[in-house]
Design a protein around this motif. Structure first.
Motif, mmCIF file in Angstrom:
data_model
loop_
_atom_site.group_PDB
_atom_site.id
_atom_site.type_symbol
_atom_site.label_atom_id
_atom_site.label_comp_id
_atom_site.label_asym_id
_atom_site.label_seq_id
_atom_site.Cartn_x
_atom_site.Cartn_y
_atom_site.Cartn_z
ATOM 1 N N LEU A 275 0.838 -1.206 0.000
ATOM 2 C CA LEU A 275 0.000 0.000 0.000
ATOM 3 C C LEU A 275 0.867 1.248 0.000
ATOM 4 C CD1 LEU A 275 -2.765 1.364 0.168
ATOM 5 C CD2 LEU A 275 -2.661 1.098 2.654
ATOM 6 N N TYR A 276 1.911 1.239 0.807
ATOM 7 C CA TYR A 276 2.840 2.380 0.858
ATOM 8 C C TYR A 276 3.458 2.647 -0.506
ATOM 9 C CZ TYR A 276 7.348 4.686 1.558
ATOM 10 O OH TYR A 276 8.446 5.515 1.447
ATOM 11 N N LEU A 277 3.889 1.602 -1.189
ATOM 12 C CA LEU A 277 4.530 1.759 -2.493
ATOM 13 C C LEU A 277 3.563 2.319 -3.531
ATOM 14 C CD1 LEU A 277 6.606 -1.549 -2.572
ATOM 15 C CD2 LEU A 277 7.490 0.774 -2.293
ATOM 16 N N ILE A 278 2.326 1.832 -3.498
ATOM 17 C CA ILE A 278 1.327 2.344 -4.439
ATOM 18 C C ILE A 278 1.032 3.809 -4.169
ATOM 19 C CG2 ILE A 278 -1.094 2.190 -5.156
ATOM 20 C CD1 ILE A 278 -0.921 -0.823 -4.765
ATOM 21 N N LEU B 177 -4.561 9.957 -4.198
ATOM 22 C CA LEU B 177 -4.232 8.886 -3.262
ATOM 23 C C LEU B 177 -5.422 7.944 -3.090
ATOM 24 C CD1 LEU B 177 -2.206 10.747 -0.484
ATOM 25 C CD2 LEU B 177 -1.365 9.512 -2.493
ATOM 26 N N LEU B 178 -6.628 8.485 -3.206
ATOM 27 C CA LEU B 178 -7.819 7.644 -3.119
ATOM 28 C C LEU B 178 -7.835 6.638 -4.263
ATOM 29 C CD1 LEU B 178 -10.404 7.101 -1.533
ATOM 30 C CD2 LEU B 178 -11.589 8.742 -3.018
ATOM 31 N N GLY B 179 -7.375 7.088 -5.422
ATOM 32 C CA GLY B 179 -7.251 6.170 -6.554
ATOM 33 C C GLY B 179 -6.245 5.074 -6.270
ATOM 34 N N GLY B 180 -5.196 5.410 -5.495
ATOM 35 C CA GLY B 180 -4.213 4.411 -5.109
ATOM 36 C C GLY B 180 -4.808 3.352 -4.196
ATOM 37 N N VAL B 181 -5.680 3.773 -3.285
ATOM 38 C CA VAL B 181 -6.359 2.819 -2.408
ATOM 39 C C VAL B 181 -7.250 1.893 -3.237
ATOM 40 C CG1 VAL B 181 -8.017 2.579 -0.514
ATOM 41 C CG2 VAL B 181 -6.273 4.379 -0.435
ATOM 42 N N ASP B 182 -7.930 2.474 -4.235
ATOM 43 C CA ASP B 182 -8.767 1.668 -5.126
ATOM 44 C C ASP B 182 -7.927 0.623 -5.861
ATOM 45 O OD1 ASP B 182 -11.073 1.030 -6.951
ATOM 46 O OD2 ASP B 182 -9.730 1.961 -8.416
ATOM 47 N N ILE B 183 -6.760 1.041 -6.356
ATOM 48 C CA ILE B 183 -5.874 0.111 -7.053
ATOM 49 C C ILE B 183 -5.422 -1.000 -6.110
ATOM 50 C CG2 ILE B 183 -3.592 -0.130 -8.119
ATOM 51 C CD1 ILE B 183 -4.002 2.706 -9.263
#
Length: 217
Positions: free
Chosen positions: A31-34, A45-51
């Motif tokens: 999660l940190y890397l994404i 960053l919300l998109g990163g959580v979705d990914i």
């Protein structure tokens, strides 16, 4: 109970705790890397959580970490009792084995992660599957699984497949190349999904056979 048995149980408990911590570490690292990549690219960053939650690997490793955490802790709750059921743990074992096999057979050669991403990849796709299978073999009571348990175990990947297709339709991105509808088309994607499910069926049947064999012993 002999001192040797107490020491063995204590060592086993410590090992399960370490495995649980390693599972959560791998997930947090990924999660940190994404999120770091998204931040550096000026993206949401919300998109990163979705990914992060779009990957079958991540969702299955969450299940693994939850089961190991339940096994490593004490207490009595409906949630803990559920995740420690032999049928549930067997289904999680089948799913995480599928994660390791699919990655090493289908995905490993299509990219070359470096540094911390390599660490996260190895933990999520190789280390945690092996650790969980070892845990399942030595720590989960055997003899409770039935051949019909294969069918409820298929519900999770089927639901995930539907979710991945619906999500991909709306965001225009798919977590795995073998389900990229824009590139392959729906017929090819459905064939690929059936092949993966058949792989899960084979893995599940092997696990059930081993469970019944060890249970009889």
């Amino acid at each position: 109970m002999s001192d040797e048995s107490v020491l063995t149980q204590s060592a086993g408990g410590i090992t399960v705790k370490i495995a649980a911590l390693l599972g959560w570490f791998a997930l947090i690292l990924q999660l940190y890397l994404i999120l770091t990549s998204r931040w550096q690219g000026g993206k949401s960053l919300l998109g990163g959580v979705d990914i992060f939650f779009s990957y079958f690997t991540v969702l299955t490793n969450i299940l693994v970490a939850v089961v190991l955490t339940c096994a490593a802790t004490s207490g009595d709750s409906a949630l803990r009792r559920f995740f420690l059921k032999p049928t549930v743990q067997g289904g999680v074992a089948a799913a995480i084995i599928l994660v390791g096999l699919a990655y090493n057979l289908l995905l490993r050669n299509i990219w070359n992660p470096q540094g911390l991403q390599w660490v996260a990849d190895e933990l999520l796709h190789d280390v945690m599957p092996v650790l969980f299978v070892v845990y399942w073999w030595f720590c989960v009571p055997k003899g409770a699984l039935q051949w019909r348990d294969v069918w409820p175990w298929l519900i999770y990947p089927l639901v995930y497949f539907i979710y991945a297709l619906v999500r991909g339709h709306f965001v225009g991105s798919y977590p795995y190349p073998f389900i990229e509808v824009d590139t392959l088309g729906y017929p090819r994607v459905f064939i690929n999904a059936v092949m993966v499910l058949l792989g899960l069926v084979v893995v599940s049947l092997v696990l059930i056979a081993l469970d019944r064999w060890k249970g009889k012993r």
